[in-house]
Design an enzyme around this catalytic site. Sequence first.
Site, PDB file in Angstrom:
ATOM      1  N   GLY A   8      18.711 -23.422  45.148  1.00  0.00           N
ATOM      2  CA  GLY A   8      18.002 -22.961  43.962  1.00  0.00           C
ATOM      3  C   GLY A   8      17.178 -24.084  43.361  1.00  0.00           C
ATOM      4  O   GLY A   8      16.931 -25.115  43.998  1.00  0.00           O
ATOM      5  N   VAL A   9      16.777 -23.913  42.111  1.00  0.00           N
ATOM      6  CA  VAL A   9      15.883 -24.868  41.459  1.00  0.00           C
ATOM      7  C   VAL A   9      16.477 -26.275  41.435  1.00  0.00           C
ATOM      8  O   VAL A   9      15.829 -27.254  41.827  1.00  0.00           O
ATOM      9  CB  VAL A   9      15.551 -24.403  40.031  1.00  0.00           C
ATOM     10  CG1 VAL A   9      14.753 -25.479  39.292  1.00  0.00           C
ATOM     11  CG2 VAL A   9      14.757 -23.104  40.058  1.00  0.00           C
ATOM     12  N   VAL A  58      23.662 -19.078  55.479  1.00  0.00           N
ATOM     13  CA  VAL A  58      25.010 -19.433  55.939  1.00  0.00           C
ATOM     14  C   VAL A  58      25.824 -19.945  54.749  1.00  0.00           C
ATOM     15  O   VAL A  58      25.323 -20.704  53.923  1.00  0.00           O
ATOM     16  CB  VAL A  58      24.954 -20.491  57.064  1.00  0.00           C
ATOM     17  CG1 VAL A  58      24.263 -21.769  56.606  1.00  0.00           C
ATOM     18  CG2 VAL A  58      26.350 -20.797  57.588  1.00  0.00           C
ATOM     19  N   HIS A  75     -15.047 -26.841  37.537  1.00  0.00           N
ATOM     20  CA  HIS A  75     -15.092 -27.312  38.921  1.00  0.00           C
ATOM     21  C   HIS A  75     -15.288 -28.823  38.943  1.00  0.00           C
ATOM     22  O   HIS A  75     -16.142 -29.338  38.218  1.00  0.00           O
ATOM     23  CB  HIS A  75     -16.255 -26.635  39.653  1.00  0.00           C
ATOM     24  CG  HIS A  75     -16.458 -27.109  41.057  1.00  0.00           C
ATOM     25  ND1 HIS A  75     -15.640 -26.719  42.098  1.00  0.00           N
ATOM     26  CD2 HIS A  75     -17.376 -27.971  41.599  1.00  0.00           C
ATOM     27  CE1 HIS A  75     -16.055 -27.294  43.217  1.00  0.00           C
ATOM     28  NE2 HIS A  75     -17.103 -28.057  42.930  1.00  0.00           N
TER      29      HIS A  75
END
Length: 454
Positions: free
Chosen positions: A175-176, A228, A431
């Site tokens: 997880g995080v 797993v 941009h």
Amino acid sequence: MAYDIVVLGGGSGGYACALRAAELGKSVVLIEKDKIGGTCLHRGCIPTKALLHSAEIADETRESASYGVKARFEGIDVQGVHAFKDKIVTRAWKGVQGLLKGAGVTVVEGEGRLVGANRVQVGDEVYEGRHVVLATGSAPRSLPGLEIDGERVITSEHTLRMDRVPSSVIVLGGGVIGVELASVYRSFGAEVTIVEALPHLLPTEEESSSKLLERAFRRRGIKYELGVFFDSAKTTETGVVVTLANGKTLDAELLLVAVGRGPVSAGLGFEEQGVAVERGAVVVDEHCRTSVAGVYAIGDLIPTPQLAHAGFAEGIMVAEHIAGLNPPPIDYAGVPRITYSDPEVASVGLTSAQAAERGIEIVEQVYDLAGNPKSQILGTSGAVKVIAQKDGPVVGVHMVGRRIGELVTEGQLIYNWEALPAEVAQLIHAHPTQSEAMGEAMLALAGKPLHVHN
């Protein structure tokens, strides 16, 4: 002494509630057994992001020649890393203390216990309030039979006090927390393997984002075992041996247990006073009211996203609800989510699977960062994926790339204001910036792609 509000817990949610309530003219006492700021400030968000920044500098130093800069990487000064981290934390801690003092919030140091619907006891003192807000936070979880010894088998909190860079680490949990710390350890020079029971890293994210992260981690040499379960761990003289449910064994110097955090509610008198608790979490309604009138609960203590900014929002909402302002409930899908690994993973709104569960017919657009000049300057790959309801608003934004988390603010505005792709497409993005990736995806969804190959 009686107060309008007694807040039990001075973490993100608790101190946010105290500050907002004080702004609204309420008298507030804030009780904290450790340091104001809680897990996020002292053991979570802030110190781990400091480590991640040090890790980023380590990687950029190694890669400097590719940018025409001659530099030599000589290693990680662990004490120097901690000094940098601690300076950031201390400054923020002093800042929060100053805010509370300036707002007139009474801060009490000590461990509190709920002894009545409107009473919290700290030592021999009892603090009464017309309302009580429970904000006692969370603590690292482990697995049955897995003992955390702080030496060979550690949690994320031990990582923040590490005295060396280990040669190898097994991270239990993708997880995080697990992904971020795996990223740190790899950048610092350790061999890293992540073990995750579910099919992908960051299993709650859009599947395509998880796959992009997995690809990037493979390139970085971070290994992982997915789908797993963990079976057992045995410490040795040189490290730890982990056995997986499929019989495979892994060995490393350290085992980092990152299987999530659980609410801190046991032994604090909640259930004795009638507060409904399920699996350790306090049960609340859409305005964070518990089963006991006048008692609220917020932050990691309740089954909402364990994010500091969600805690801030809950604390503010509760303070305003107590003050009679009738704030709207929080749309948790609209709360931005970021994993600060390299690359970062950021999102807001629904995944495609969640949209399907809700019966929403969607259209999607993916913009590959390979077409974004600023991303190429930064040396990152990844993508921005936008999910919109067919002939309707944007319902999800999912992004992967270095520093891409900074774009999630625009994503959350788009989602929460229910913007149409055509409306966002009218906006001009500067941009060259990574934000153009968002604009390009919206242009394509609006039927007028610019730098997109369809």
